[in-house]
Design an enzyme around this catalytic site. Sequence first.
Site, PDB file in Angstrom:
ATOM      1  N   CYS A   2       1.072  -1.135  -0.042  1.00 42.09           N
ATOM      2  CA  CYS A   2      -0.311   0.264  -0.224  1.00 42.09           C
ATOM      3  C   CYS A   2       1.036   1.691  -0.055  1.00 42.09           C
ATOM      4  O   CYS A   2       2.228   1.637   0.321  1.00 42.09           O
ATOM      5  CB  CYS A   2      -0.891  -0.020   1.568  1.00 42.09           C
ATOM      6  SG  CYS A   2      -2.032  -1.331   1.697  1.00 42.09           S
ATOM      7  N   ARG A  27       4.318   0.688  -6.125  1.00 43.71           N
ATOM      8  CA  ARG A  27       4.282  -0.622  -5.139  1.00 43.71           C
ATOM      9  C   ARG A  27       3.986  -0.944  -5.389  1.00 43.71           C
ATOM     10  O   ARG A  27       3.669  -2.592  -4.181  1.00 43.71           O
ATOM     11  CB  ARG A  27       4.055   0.696  -3.728  1.00 43.71           C
ATOM     12  CG  ARG A  27       5.446   1.446  -3.686  1.00 43.71           C
ATOM     13  CD  ARG A  27       4.363   2.838  -2.432  1.00 43.71           C
ATOM     14  NE  ARG A  27       4.669   1.881  -1.215  1.00 43.71           N
ATOM     15  CZ  ARG A  27       5.610   1.880  -0.612  1.00 43.71           C
ATOM     16  NH1 ARG A  27       7.067   2.748   0.027  1.00 43.71           N
ATOM     17  NH2 ARG A  27       4.896   1.482   0.677  1.00 43.71           N
ATOM     18  N   TRP A  74      -3.021  -2.630  -1.611  1.00 42.79           N
ATOM     19  CA  TRP A  74      -2.584  -4.232  -2.207  1.00 42.79           C
ATOM     20  C   TRP A  74      -2.964  -5.112  -0.598  1.00 42.79           C
ATOM     21  O   TRP A  74      -2.485  -4.992   0.603  1.00 42.79           O
ATOM     22  CB  TRP A  74      -0.974  -3.814  -1.735  1.00 42.79           C
ATOM     23  CG  TRP A  74      -0.245  -5.185  -2.739  1.00 42.79           C
ATOM     24  CD1 TRP A  74      -0.212  -5.174  -3.400  1.00 42.79           C
ATOM     25  CD2 TRP A  74       0.256  -6.066  -2.164  1.00 42.79           C
ATOM     26  NE1 TRP A  74       0.333  -6.002  -4.253  1.00 42.79           N
ATOM     27  CE2 TRP A  74       1.134  -6.575  -3.228  1.00 42.79           C
ATOM     28  CE3 TRP A  74      -0.115  -6.655  -0.745  1.00 42.79           C
ATOM     29  CZ2 TRP A  74       1.093  -8.307  -2.862  1.00 42.79           C
ATOM     30  CZ3 TRP A  74       0.959  -8.278  -0.969  1.00 42.79           C
ATOM     31  CH2 TRP A  74       1.388  -8.875  -1.861  1.00 42.79           C
ATOM     32  N   ASN A 100      -0.775   1.931   5.684  1.00 41.12           N
ATOM     33  CA  ASN A 100      -0.529   0.675   5.206  1.00 41.12           C
ATOM     34  C   ASN A 100      -0.152  -0.259   6.146  1.00 41.12           C
ATOM     35  O   ASN A 100       0.579   0.435   7.580  1.00 41.12           O
ATOM     36  CB  ASN A 100       1.024   1.911   4.050  1.00 41.12           C
ATOM     37  CG  ASN A 100       1.603   0.813   4.101  1.00 41.12           C
ATOM     38  OD1 ASN A 100       2.118  -0.472   4.252  1.00 41.12           O
ATOM     39  ND2 ASN A 100       2.811   1.507   3.891  1.00 41.12           N
ATOM     40  N   GLY A 101      -0.025  -1.240   6.272  1.00 41.15           N
ATOM     41  CA  GLY A 101       0.589  -2.152   7.140  1.00 41.15           C
ATOM     42  C   GLY A 101      -0.577  -3.594   7.612  1.00 41.15           C
ATOM     43  O   GLY A 101      -1.978  -3.049   6.746  1.00 41.15           O
ATOM     44  N   GLU A 481      20.214 -14.815 -10.685  1.00 41.26           N
ATOM     45  CA  GLU A 481      19.282 -13.563 -10.966  1.00 41.26           C
ATOM     46  C   GLU A 481      18.628 -12.733 -12.588  1.00 41.26           C
ATOM     47  O   GLU A 481      17.576 -12.686 -12.551  1.00 41.26           O
ATOM     48  CB  GLU A 481      20.293 -12.752 -10.746  1.00 41.26           C
ATOM     49  CG  GLU A 481      19.870 -10.808 -10.859  1.00 41.26           C
ATOM     50  CD  GLU A 481      18.614 -10.445 -10.036  1.00 41.26           C
ATOM     51  OE1 GLU A 481      18.425 -10.968  -9.102  1.00 41.26           O
ATOM     52  OE2 GLU A 481      18.258  -9.288 -10.543  1.00 41.26           O
ATOM     53  N   LYS A 485      14.872 -12.459 -12.733  1.00 40.52           N
ATOM     54  CA  LYS A 485      14.264 -10.691 -13.677  1.00 40.52           C
ATOM     55  C   LYS A 485      13.276 -11.850 -15.374  1.00 40.52           C
ATOM     56  O   LYS A 485      12.648 -11.225 -15.430  1.00 40.52           O
ATOM     57  CB  LYS A 485      15.809 -10.380 -14.703  1.00 40.52           C
ATOM     58  CG  LYS A 485      16.448  -9.758 -13.681  1.00 40.52           C
ATOM     59  CD  LYS A 485      15.657  -8.675 -12.927  1.00 40.52           C
ATOM     60  CE  LYS A 485      15.235  -8.443 -12.204  1.00 40.52           C
ATOM     61  NZ  LYS A 485      15.879  -9.114 -10.314  1.00 40.52           N
ATOM     62  N   GLU A 488       9.948 -13.394 -13.396  1.00 40.43           N
ATOM     63  CA  GLU A 488       8.743 -12.007 -12.866  1.00 40.43           C
ATOM     64  C   GLU A 488       8.031 -11.199 -13.254  1.00 40.43           C
ATOM     65  O   GLU A 488       7.053 -11.146 -13.535  1.00 40.43           O
ATOM     66  CB  GLU A 488       9.798 -11.026 -11.341  1.00 40.43           C
ATOM     67  CG  GLU A 488      10.798 -10.253 -11.835  1.00 40.43           C
ATOM     68  CD  GLU A 488      11.752  -9.569 -10.681  1.00 40.43           C
ATOM     69  OE1 GLU A 488       9.955  -9.772 -10.135  1.00 40.43           O
ATOM     70  OE2 GLU A 488      12.191  -9.347 -11.058  1.00 40.43           O
ATOM     71  N   HIS A 504      22.990 -33.962 -12.633  1.00 39.40           N
ATOM     72  CA  HIS A 504      22.963 -34.395 -10.758  1.00 39.40           C
ATOM     73  C   HIS A 504      20.605 -34.038 -11.145  1.00 39.40           C
ATOM     74  O   HIS A 504      20.138 -34.607 -10.319  1.00 39.40           O
ATOM     75  CB  HIS A 504      22.831 -34.245  -9.330  1.00 39.40           C
ATOM     76  CG  HIS A 504      24.400 -34.142 -10.122  1.00 39.40           C
ATOM     77  ND1 HIS A 504      24.752 -36.086  -9.425  1.00 39.40           N
ATOM     78  CD2 HIS A 504      25.669 -32.666  -9.976  1.00 39.40           C
ATOM     79  CE1 HIS A 504      26.061 -35.733  -9.810  1.00 39.40           C
ATOM     80  NE2 HIS A 504      26.683 -34.272  -9.663  1.00 39.40           N
ATOM     81  N   LYS A 603       6.634  -3.201  -5.184  1.00 34.86           N
ATOM     82  CA  LYS A 603       8.396  -3.409  -5.423  1.00 34.86           C
ATOM     83  C   LYS A 603       8.384  -3.602  -3.764  1.00 34.86           C
ATOM     84  O   LYS A 603       9.917  -3.320  -3.889  1.00 34.86           O
ATOM     85  CB  LYS A 603       8.186  -1.240  -5.662  1.00 34.86           C
ATOM     86  CG  LYS A 603      10.103  -1.329  -5.644  1.00 34.86           C
ATOM     87  CD  LYS A 603      10.614  -1.228  -6.781  1.00 34.86           C
ATOM     88  CE  LYS A 603      12.130  -1.081  -6.377  1.00 34.86           C
ATOM     89  NZ  LYS A 603      13.230  -2.161  -7.887  1.00 34.86           N
TER      90      LYS A 603
HETATM   91  O1  M6R Z   1      13.703  -3.694  -1.206  1.00 34.96           O
HETATM   92  P1  M6R Z   1      14.277  -5.499  -1.228  1.00 34.96           P
HETATM   93  O2  M6R Z   1      15.628  -5.420  -1.855  1.00 34.96           O
HETATM   94  O3  M6R Z   1      14.762  -5.894  -0.002  1.00 34.96           O
HETATM   95  O4  M6R Z   1      13.103  -6.331  -1.815  1.00 34.96           O
HETATM   96  C1  M6R Z   1      13.941  -7.558  -2.077  1.00 34.96           C
HETATM   97  C2  M6R Z   1      12.968  -8.207  -2.990  1.00 34.96           C
HETATM   98  O5  M6R Z   1      11.290  -8.370  -2.948  1.00 34.96           O
HETATM   99  C3  M6R Z   1      13.030  -7.893  -4.489  1.00 34.96           C
HETATM  100  O6  M6R Z   1      14.473  -8.061  -5.003  1.00 34.96           O
HETATM  101  C4  M6R Z   1      12.736  -8.707  -5.596  1.00 34.96           C
HETATM  102  O7  M6R Z   1      12.612  -9.608  -5.614  1.00 34.96           O
HETATM  103  C5  M6R Z   1      12.833  -7.897  -6.810  1.00 34.96           C
HETATM  104  N1  M6R Z   1      11.301  -7.845  -7.121  1.00 34.96           N
HETATM  105  C6  M6R Z   1      13.130  -8.835  -7.734  1.00 34.96           C
HETATM  106  O8  M6R Z   1      13.453  -7.790  -9.122  1.00 34.96           O
END
Ligand code: M6R
Length: 608
Positions: A2, A27, A74, A100-101, A481, A485, A488, A504, A603
């Site tokens: 949120c 966010r 959210w 928010n929370g 990574e 990418k 997601e 394996h 985010k």
């Molecule tokens: O803000 P943070 O780096 O703590 O966030 C961690 C993850 O939520 C963040 O890296 C997430 O995996 C991203 N969407 C990856 O691109």
Amino acid sequence: MCGIVGYIGDKDVSSVLMSGLWKLEYRGYDSSGIAVIDDGDLKVRKSFGKLMQLQELLQREPVGGSLGIGHTRWATHGEPSDQNAHPQTDCNGKIAVVHNGIIENYYTLKEELIKRRHIFKSTTDTEVIAHLVEEEFRGDLKEAVLKAVEKLKGSFAIAVISEDQPDRIVAYRKGSPLIIGLGRNENLLASDIPAVIGHTKEVVILEDDEMAVLKKDGVEFYTKDGERIEKQVQEVPWKPDDMDKGGFPHYMLKEIYEQPEVIRRNISLRIRNKKIDLGENFNFTPDELARVNRIIIQACGTSWHAGYIGKYLLEDIARVHTEVDISSEFRYRNPVVNGETLVIAISQSGETADTLAGIREAKAKFLRVLSIVNVLGSTIARESDGVIYINAGPEIGVASTKAFTAQVFNVYMFTLYLARLKWTIQKEEMLKRLSELEGLPDAIERILKRDDVIRGIAERFKDKKHFLFLGRGINYPTALEGALKLKEISYIHATGYPAGELKHGPLALVDENMPVVAIATRSSVYEKMLNNLEEVKSRGGVVISVVTEGDERAKAVSDYTIEVPDVPEYLSPIVNAVPLQLLAYHIAALNGRDVDKPRNLAKSVTVE
Ligand code: M6R
């Protein structure tokens, strides 16, 4: 997660609130709304769905006034709907709240409130706050909010307005981020700096259990006991342009292209007079660091991958035993630690709930915590004993790109700093390694110039349903990574593996329909990697490799190659991540995905 905004001043309140909400869109959210005091009446407009739907509602049913609050929701408690969108109001529709929370004890509070004849319109946890403030209101909104929050358990940042005190917004923070923007004859509040930066650069970051009362001509700050306090005003070093797409179709692409500049900035900040400077918030003494004999890095998602690369660096260069843990695991396991264990938390946002909980766990064990963070003054930064800021600037795209490379860069800086304290590298070697960094921004720029090659590969493979990403050594986390990418933002299944593990199990998956993306740049494990690619080729697999410029051997075992400049192995994840970011970006964009705001993701993950 949120996002909340608030505005009091002479500008058109609904426009200011909407522009703040657009800035917080990154966010993640599923509904949105605003509440204003217009001609003495509280008016609420809210809608399920995208902000455009709220904007259209406001065009059909405009509101005026000089103060208001807004929210992107959210969903956590109660499904996404018009009713559950914030602001939530009390029984009489005079008090409005955005939150928010999570209110952990909302169920009990709601049952009690219902017994006292309150009427609920939503299934949110937030609505209890509006009814509690209603019960406590005796003409002073500040007092009512203070009494209401005494009853709340959980984490929350809230903003409250009442038509019975139409000259103020009352905000309170406990656990969720909240900043106040100070203007001239106008004041603002928001969950994050981007929402206020178009109006002011002067911000105050609220701490837990602090309250702000915003009036047009000033802001007063209070403790949870209602005592007046003074707060430090900080100047945000961002330009309003930092929030724009700068001519790129998506923030993610803009942020990928910002990486040379981010690395240049970090080089100039971290290296001064041929020495490493970890910044004014670092706060660790050389003596205490020299004693560290064990490091636990804890983080989530991309930040965890940066931490994993850190393990390779710290063990190889500084010779300190290093574990790397996913925060949601770390916080619930009971690791063996000693007084000389250092915990490192890595986070772009500085607000990730699991990483924050990991810090609190570490502190409960009396461990010292260093965080590596992007967002200035974020909760993780403030709760750590010391901070290294990564200076990546605002990252808006949900997929983390420039923050990743800046995290790896700063982990490397910390590694070298520690290595000198531990005498595991000599001065000459340190100087050599520092001078090697100078070529890094240009190396990234060279890759960006090959973007059309990467786009071509993306066109060829955009319809595949699965991808396998392989790496070895320090580039195994880079492969993880790359897979993250892709999955997601494109919603295509991708999995990362250490290439040595192929036989394996995952080798059984390999056929012409499972493209294998391999990091095969020259390194200490280069020969091994080429052997692994031979294994893939001989099973009919299709190989897309990231290779060192001009490397014909790696090209011979690959079907498609992306060339990257030759850089020292410990810097290679920073370089090799870039083509993988671009590959993921193009596949997602070609498939018409919402690249900057992929479905189901936020985010800043401020709830567990
Ligand atoms: O803000 P943070 O780096 O703590 O966030 C961690 C993850 O939520 C963040 O890296 C997430 O995996 C991203 N969407 C990856 O691109």
